[in-house]
Design an enzyme around this catalytic site. Structure first.
Site, PDB file in Angstrom:
ATOM      1  N   HIS A 110      39.434  71.316  93.167  1.00  0.00           N
ATOM      2  CA  HIS A 110      38.630  72.485  93.906  1.00  0.00           C
ATOM      3  C   HIS A 110      39.411  73.257  94.851  1.00  0.00           C
ATOM      4  O   HIS A 110      39.064  74.471  95.194  1.00  0.00           O
ATOM      5  CB  HIS A 110      37.537  71.793  94.662  1.00  0.00           C
ATOM      6  CG  HIS A 110      37.813  71.062  96.019  1.00  0.00           C
ATOM      7  ND1 HIS A 110      37.886  69.646  96.100  1.00  0.00           N
ATOM      8  CD2 HIS A 110      38.161  71.459  97.337  1.00  0.00           C
ATOM      9  CE1 HIS A 110      38.264  69.317  97.113  1.00  0.00           C
ATOM     10  NE2 HIS A 110      38.536  70.565  98.035  1.00  0.00           N
ATOM     11  N   ASP A 152      37.979  65.482  90.378  1.00  0.00           N
ATOM     12  CA  ASP A 152      38.512  66.527  91.193  1.00  0.00           C
ATOM     13  C   ASP A 152      39.945  66.425  91.601  1.00  0.00           C
ATOM     14  O   ASP A 152      40.388  66.421  92.595  1.00  0.00           O
ATOM     15  CB  ASP A 152      37.917  66.321  92.672  1.00  0.00           C
ATOM     16  CG  ASP A 152      38.090  67.528  93.479  1.00  0.00           C
ATOM     17  OD1 ASP A 152      38.131  68.482  92.946  1.00  0.00           O
ATOM     18  OD2 ASP A 152      37.998  67.424  94.470  1.00  0.00           O
ATOM     19  N   GLY A 173      41.293  71.911 104.532  1.00  0.00           N
ATOM     20  CA  GLY A 173      42.755  72.145 104.359  1.00  0.00           C
ATOM     21  C   GLY A 173      43.534  70.933 104.045  1.00  0.00           C
ATOM     22  O   GLY A 173      44.590  70.790 103.812  1.00  0.00           O
ATOM     23  N   ASN A 174      42.881  69.657 104.465  1.00  0.00           N
ATOM     24  CA  ASN A 174      43.288  68.427 103.874  1.00  0.00           C
ATOM     25  C   ASN A 174      43.274  67.901 102.576  1.00  0.00           C
ATOM     26  O   ASN A 174      43.709  66.929 102.253  1.00  0.00           O
ATOM     27  CB  ASN A 174      42.712  67.378 105.098  1.00  0.00           C
ATOM     28  CG  ASN A 174      43.505  67.227 106.446  1.00  0.00           C
ATOM     29  OD1 ASN A 174      43.097  67.646 107.399  1.00  0.00           O
ATOM     30  ND2 ASN A 174      44.665  66.685 106.230  1.00  0.00           N
ATOM     31  N   SER A 175      42.254  68.552 102.138  1.00  0.00           N
ATOM     32  CA  SER A 175      41.824  68.442 100.649  1.00  0.00           C
ATOM     33  C   SER A 175      43.212  68.483  99.732  1.00  0.00           C
ATOM     34  O   SER A 175      43.890  69.376  99.852  1.00  0.00           O
ATOM     35  CB  SER A 175      40.858  69.423  99.905  1.00  0.00           C
ATOM     36  OG  SER A 175      39.513  69.134 100.622  1.00  0.00           O
ATOM     37  N   VAL A 227      25.461  56.313  76.069  1.00  0.00           N
ATOM     38  CA  VAL A 227      23.981  55.882  76.564  1.00  0.00           C
ATOM     39  C   VAL A 227      23.753  56.199  77.738  1.00  0.00           C
ATOM     40  O   VAL A 227      24.588  56.652  78.780  1.00  0.00           O
ATOM     41  CB  VAL A 227      24.140  54.243  76.697  1.00  0.00           C
ATOM     42  CG1 VAL A 227      24.169  53.426  75.386  1.00  0.00           C
ATOM     43  CG2 VAL A 227      25.220  53.913  77.629  1.00  0.00           C
ATOM     44  N   GLN A 228      22.357  56.488  78.260  1.00  0.00           N
ATOM     45  CA  GLN A 228      21.754  56.621  79.438  1.00  0.00           C
ATOM     46  C   GLN A 228      21.469  55.546  79.985  1.00  0.00           C
ATOM     47  O   GLN A 228      20.824  54.637  79.554  1.00  0.00           O
ATOM     48  CB  GLN A 228      20.608  57.592  79.390  1.00  0.00           C
ATOM     49  CG  GLN A 228      20.965  59.068  78.921  1.00  0.00           C
ATOM     50  CD  GLN A 228      19.641  59.890  78.715  1.00  0.00           C
ATOM     51  OE1 GLN A 228      18.535  59.732  79.233  1.00  0.00           O
ATOM     52  NE2 GLN A 228      19.882  61.166  78.121  1.00  0.00           N
TER      53      GLN A 228
END
EC number: 3.4.21.107
Length: 512
Positions: free
Chosen positions: A152, A182, A255-257, A314-315
Site C-alpha cells: 500500500h 500487503d 510513514g512507519n509502514s 472451498v468456502q
C-alpha cells in the site's frame, strides 16, 4: 560558695553533661577525632551503581544503515492522501457503503487527516518539477539492493525513490507486489554498490513480552527509532485470509509502514503494516507481518515478481462447540466446508458441504485461517492428502491443488418450479415452505424467542440439509432430529443458504 542547692548551677551541669554525650556519640558515629579538634559531620555523596539500564543504541547503530525512507511519485492522488502511508485494508473496501462495518473499521485505522499532510513537493535532478509524494519505510534484505516495503506504500506510484540513512537518494524499480499480504519488493542499482542489509528472524521463537525496536520514517521525519514489546501474537484484524499479525506497542505512526521491527539481535521479526488509532496517531497498538510470512512471499517476488498460491476451492467457516458436538467431534477444531466450489479441486475429489477438514498432509487444521495459510504455502499442482471428518468418522482424500484465482467464483442455482409445501417445525420455532427449485426449505417465519432466532436464522434463509441429509420437507427435518436424538446428540447441524452463501448453524435437539 556552696552551689549544691543552686538551681542555676544544677541546670548548667546538666547542659555540660548533654554536650559531652553528643561529643561521644559523634565519635562513635563518625569515627574517633583527634584531641583538641572539633567533630565534623560526614558529607552526603551521589549514589553510584554498576548496574546499567538496558539500551538499544548498539542495535540501532548496526541496523540503521539498512533502513530507508520510501518516497512515491504518484500518477494519481498519492496513497498518503488516501491514508496509504499506513494500512487501509485490502482492495475493494473503498467501494463498500459508508456505513459498512469493515469500512468504519478501516476508517478508524486511517483516522482523519489534513490533505496537505500527505503531500510533499520537491525538486530533484534539476527537473524543476513539482512532485506530490507519498512516504513510507523499507529495508534492504540483500547487499545487491533488494528491499522490502508494503504494497500500500507503493500502490499507484509511477516513480520510486529511496532515501538512505546518510541522506543519499536513489531511484528504485518495483520488482513485484502481493496485495493479499500487503508486501512489495523494490530493487536499487547503484554502480555495483553494496548495501548494508538485515535478515529475517525465526518468528516462531518470538514471545509475548519480548523487546522490539521499530525503525522507520514516521510523518516523513526519517531515521526514527522507537521501542516496545510484543503485546500479542496471531492477531486477526479482518485484513484478509492470511491474517496472523504480531501486535506490538512500540510507537508506530503514519510513514512507519513497510519499516522493520527488530529483536535484540538486530533481526527482523515483523514488518510494520497497520495501526489501530481513533486519531491516526500512535496509541500503542500496531500490527506487523510476521517474518515467516514475509520471507516466503518476498522470496517468490524476488524470483518471479508474483506469488502463486495453492487453491483448494472451498468456502469454509469455523467449527463452534455446538457444531462440533452436533457432528460428534471430540474437539471443536478444523474448518467446516460450506461449499465446494464448481471446477475446484475439492469438488473433483468428492469434498462436500458439511465435511470438516481436520488435517492437510498430516498437519493439524485448527481453524479456517490455519487451513488458508497451509494451502497458500503449497505450490499449485502439488498433490496433498486431506483428512475429513464425515458422518462421524475420519476419511482421507487425495487431490491436486489448483492455483488461487484472482476472483472468487460463485455457484449458480438451476431454478425449477415444483409444487410448494408449507409446514411448521415447532420444536425449532420455524415455519417453512418448499423452495421454488424444490431443493430445501425456505424459512418464512421465526419465533422471536426460539432457539433458531437466538442462533441467527432469519426469514428468507433456505435450509438445504440437516446433519448432511438433504431436506425437501418438514418431515425430513423432523426425521433427522429424531435420528440425532437416538444417537445421543444434543444438537443437529443445519445447513442454510443465505444470499448465495452457505452457513452452518447448530440447533438443539428437543428433549424427549
Amino acid at each position: 560558695m556552696n552551689t549544691q542547692g543552686n538551681p542555676v548551677s544544677r541546670t548548667r551541669k546538666r547542659l555540660l553533661a548533654a554536650v559531652a554525650s553528643v561529643a561521644v556519640a559523634g565519635a562513635v558515629g563518625f569515627g574517633a577525632v583527634a584531641s583538641g579538634t572539633v567533630p565534623v559531620l560526614a558529607q552526603a555523596v551521589a549514589v553510584e551503581t554498576q548496574a546499567q539500564a538496558p539500551g538499544f543504541a548498539d542495535i540501532v547503530e548496526r541496523v540503521s544503515p539498512a533502513v530507508v525512507s520510501v518516497q512515491v511519485k504518484a500518477s494519481v492522488a498519492p496513497a498518503a492522501e488516501r491514508g496509504g502511508d499506513f494500512f487501509t485494508g485490502p482492495d475493494g473496501f473503498e467501494d463498500l457503503p459508508d456505513d459498512h462495518p469493515l469500512k468504519r473499521f478501516f476508517r478508524e485505522f486511517r483516522g482523519d487527516r489534513d490533505q496537505d499532510r500527505g503531500r510533499r513537493f520537491e525538486r530533484r535532478g534539476g527537473r524543476g518539477q513539482a512532485r506530490p509524494m507519498a512516504q513510507g519505510s523499507g529495508f534492504f534484505i540483500s547487499e545487491d539492493g533488494y528491499l522490502v516495503t508494503n504494497n500500500h506504500v507503493v500502490q499507484g506510484g509511477s516513480e520510486l525513490v529511496v532515501v538512505m540513512d546518510n541522506g543519499d537518494e536513489l531511484d528504485a524499480k518495483l520488482i513485484g507486489t502481493d496485495p493479499r499480504t500487503d508486501l512489495a519488493v523494490l530493487k536499487v542499482e547503484e554502480n555495483g554498490r553494496k548495501f548494508t542489509y538485515v535478515e529475517f528472524a525465526d518468528d516462531g521463537k518470538v514471545r509475548v513480552g519480548d523487546w522490539v525496536v521499530a525503525v522507520g520514517n514516521p510523518f516523513g521525519l526519517g531515521g526514527t527509532v522507537t521501542a516496545g514489546i510484543v503485546s500479542a501474537r496471531g492477531r486477526d484484524i479482518g485484513a484478509g485470509p492470511y491474517d496472523d499479525f504480531i501486535q506490538i506497542d512500540a510507537a508506530v505512526n503514519r510513514g512507519n509502514s513497510g519499516g522493520p521491527a527488530f529483536n535484540l539481535k538486530g533481526e527482523v521479526v515483523g514488518i510494520n503494516t497497520a495501526i489501530f488509532s481513533p486519531s491516526g496517531g500512535n496509541v500503542g497498538i500496531a500490527f506487523a507481518i510476521p517474518a515467516s510470512t514475509a520471507k516466503l512471499v518476498v522470496d517468490e517476488l524476488m524470483k518471479d515478481g508474483t506469488v502463486s498460491r495453492g487453491w483448494l476451492g472451498v468456502q469454509i467457516q469455523p467449527v463452534t462447540d455446538e457444531i462440533g458436538e452436533s457432528l460428534g467431534l471430540a474437539n471443536a477444531k478444523g474448518a467446516l466446508v460450506n461449499e465446494a466450489q464448481p471446477d475446484g479441486p475439492a469438488k473433483a475429489a468428492g469434498i462436500v458441504a458439511g465435511d470438516v477438514i481436520t488435517k492437510v498432509d498430516g498437519k493439524e487444521v485448527a481453524s479456517p485461517r490455519e487451513l488458508a495459510r497451509l494451502i497458500a504455502r503449497i505450490d499449485p499442482g502439488k498433490e496433498v492428502e486431506v483428512t475429513l471428518w464425515r458422518n462421524g468418522k475420519n476419511e482421507t482424500v487425495k487431490l491436486k491443488l489448483g492455483e488461487l484465482p484472482g476472483e472468487q467464483q460463485q455457484a449458480a442455482l438451476d431454478p425449477q418450479a415444483p409444487d410448494q409445501e408449507t409446514g411448521t417445525l415447532a420444536d425449532l420455532g420455524l415455519t417453512v415452505t418448499t423452495a421454488d427449485d424444490g431443493k430445501g426449505l425456505v424459512v418464512t417465519d421465526v419465533e422471536p424467542d426460539s432457539d433458531a432466532a437466538a442462533r441467527g436464522i432469519q426469514p428468507g434463509d433456505v435450509i438445504t440439509s440437516v446433519n448432511s441429509a438433504e431436506v425437501n420437507g418438514a418431515a425430513d427435518v423432523a426425521k433427522a432430529m429424531q435420528e440425532a436424538a437416538k444417537a445421543g446428540r444434543k444438537s443437529v447441524l443445519v445447513q442454510v443458504m443465505r444470499d448465495d452463501t452457505n452457513l452452518f448453524v447448530a440447533l438443539p435437539v428437543a428433549a424427549s
